[in-house]
Design an enzyme around this catalytic site. Structure first.
Site, PDB file in Angstrom:
ATOM      1  N   ASP A  69       5.539  28.477  30.356  1.00  0.00           N
ATOM      2  CA  ASP A  69       4.194  27.627  31.155  1.00  0.00           C
ATOM      3  C   ASP A  69       3.174  27.285  30.122  1.00  0.00           C
ATOM      4  O   ASP A  69       3.640  28.341  28.940  1.00  0.00           O
ATOM      5  CB  ASP A  69       3.299  28.202  31.855  1.00  0.00           C
ATOM      6  N   VAL A  70       1.845  26.689  29.511  1.00  0.00           N
ATOM      7  CA  VAL A  70       1.623  26.678  28.800  1.00  0.00           C
ATOM      8  C   VAL A  70       0.472  26.844  28.484  1.00  0.00           C
ATOM      9  O   VAL A  70       0.002  27.785  28.100  1.00  0.00           O
ATOM     10  CB  VAL A  70       1.970  24.420  28.708  1.00  0.00           C
ATOM     11  N   ASP A  71      -0.948  26.377  29.232  1.00  0.00           N
ATOM     12  CA  ASP A  71      -1.568  27.062  30.019  1.00  0.00           C
ATOM     13  C   ASP A  71      -1.882  28.498  29.859  1.00  0.00           C
ATOM     14  O   ASP A  71      -1.778  28.893  30.809  1.00  0.00           O
ATOM     15  CB  ASP A  71      -2.748  26.501  30.984  1.00  0.00           C
ATOM     16  N   GLY A 104     -13.912  28.257  52.102  1.00  0.00           N
ATOM     17  CA  GLY A 104     -13.033  29.488  52.117  1.00  0.00           C
ATOM     18  C   GLY A 104     -11.577  28.633  52.794  1.00  0.00           C
ATOM     19  O   GLY A 104     -10.389  29.401  53.665  1.00  0.00           O
ATOM     20  N   SER A 160       4.415  22.694  32.323  1.00  0.00           N
ATOM     21  CA  SER A 160       3.457  22.506  33.025  1.00  0.00           C
ATOM     22  C   SER A 160       2.778  21.613  33.512  1.00  0.00           C
ATOM     23  O   SER A 160       2.796  20.932  33.594  1.00  0.00           O
ATOM     24  CB  SER A 160       2.497  22.911  31.530  1.00  0.00           C
ATOM     25  N   LYS A 209       6.595  22.977  40.103  1.00  0.00           N
ATOM     26  CA  LYS A 209       7.475  23.207  38.439  1.00  0.00           C
ATOM     27  C   LYS A 209       8.763  23.806  40.141  1.00  0.00           C
ATOM     28  O   LYS A 209       9.904  24.099  38.750  1.00  0.00           O
ATOM     29  CB  LYS A 209       7.000  24.940  38.390  1.00  0.00           C
TER      30      LYS A 209
END
Length: 343
Positions: A69-71, A104, A160, A209
């Protein structure tokens, strides 16, 4: 079995899974009514123990792959948050996030991404200027880790929910080819104004992903894939990933910390388990003192390097070494919390 992309070996998989359930006496239920309320898999039901995950990681070599993953994993921040602030839309995005949170209601990642980008409306010039003004802040140790994986001939992919144009400079810094970037694609009109994003990209939707990992398996045919990430979407990519390592070096997502068989707080832990310090020092000494050798064959000598056990107790990495405010808490009102902590 067919959903997880292994229909060709469905019988073998089902029998192995049943045996694993019997061996580990897996029970997935809540204390109240005997039903798993979140419909999520426990560590054991996912198939790997912490020790098994360690062993896979330490034995990575040619034919294996690592998807990162990047972030908040490869880099220290969230690209879409930073882009929103750069385009003077950070406050509006935060207000929209709080508004949805107060209702919510749980919205899909696709809807969340659509709404946030409609608020930001980045132009192609703004994106270019953003990349130049705010170069990527790599998480400490990630460059050394990727270099080490490349030395072992392991394929490294960046998977990502961020944007290809923003990730491309990161991949270049890490020596990762652009064809190994799997992310969302921003679209612009002929005058450079924002048009939208490519909705055909799997990473633009929930479960994207996991679909991407399966696509990598089909296209590159790696022997094994290890997924590393901080978000729920990274955790949910296992399976079809063969192992998952939760990362909390920048932000700790409680579900990921709880459900990951192996959760680490820095890349130094992964580096040490992959190649202990004594071996790394020997590599460095050889690189500095040895004269150049003649080319003998096309096979790198790194393929023959021995795999060694991690002499440090890797299970210690599951403990937050600082337990301080240096790690942001997952309960904070990040704009990404609306999309199942996509990370």
């Amino acid at each position: 079995a067919e959903y997880m992309g292994i229909h060709k070996h469905a019988k073998t998989f089902i029998l192995a899974f049943i045996r694993a359930m019997r061996k580990n006496k897996i029970v997935c239920m809540s204390k109240s009514n005997g039903v798993n309320p979140n419909n999520t898999l426990s560590d054991s039901s996912r198939g790997l123990t912490t020790e098994a995950t360690h062993q896979i990681w330490m034995s990575l070599t040619r034919g294996d792959a690592v998807c990162m993953d990047v972030d908040s994993t490869v880099i220290r921040n969230e690209a879409i948050d930073e882009l929103a602030r750069y385009c003077n839309a950070g406050k509006q995005v935060e207000e929209w996030t709080l508004k949805v949170a107060k209702r919510g209601t749980r919205i899909s990642f696709h809807q969340s991404l659509t709404e946030r980008l409609n608020i930001i409306c980045p132009t192609i010039n703004q994106v270019s200027a953003f990349k130049e003004t705010f170069p990527p802040q790599l998480t400490p140790g990630v460059k050394q880790l990727v270099k080490m994986l490349h030395r072992r001939k392991v394929l490294v992919f960046l998977v990502s929910v961020s944007f290809r144009s923003v990730i491309a400079p990161i991949a270049e810094m890490l020596g990762i080819p652009r064809e190994r970037i799997f992310a969302n694609q921003l679209l612009f009109k002929s005058n450079g104004s924002y048009f939208g994003f490519d909705m055909e990209e799997p990473t633009s939707s929930d479960g994207g992903k996991a679909q991407t990992i399966q696509a990598i398996k089909d296209r590159f045919e790696p022997r094994r894939i290890v997924m590393i990430g901080n978000g729920s979407s990274d955790l949910d990519a296992y399976p079809p990933a063969d192992a998952f390592i939760g990362f909390g070096g920048n932000v700790v997502r409680e579900r990921v910390r709880r459900e990951a068989a192996w959760f680490v707080y820095d890349f130094a832990t992964l580096i040490e388990c992959l190649e202990p310090r004594s071996l790394r020092q020997r590599h460095t000494a050889v690189a500095v003192t040895s004269p150049p050798r003649p080319h003998i064959s096309s096979v790198s000598s790194d393929d023959d390097q021995p795999f060694v056990s991690c002499h440090r107790n890797c299970s210690d990495s599951s403990r937050n070494p600082s337990e301080s405010s240096s790690h942001r808490n997952s309960d904070s009102s990040s704009v990404n919390d609306l999309s199942s902590e996509e990370g």
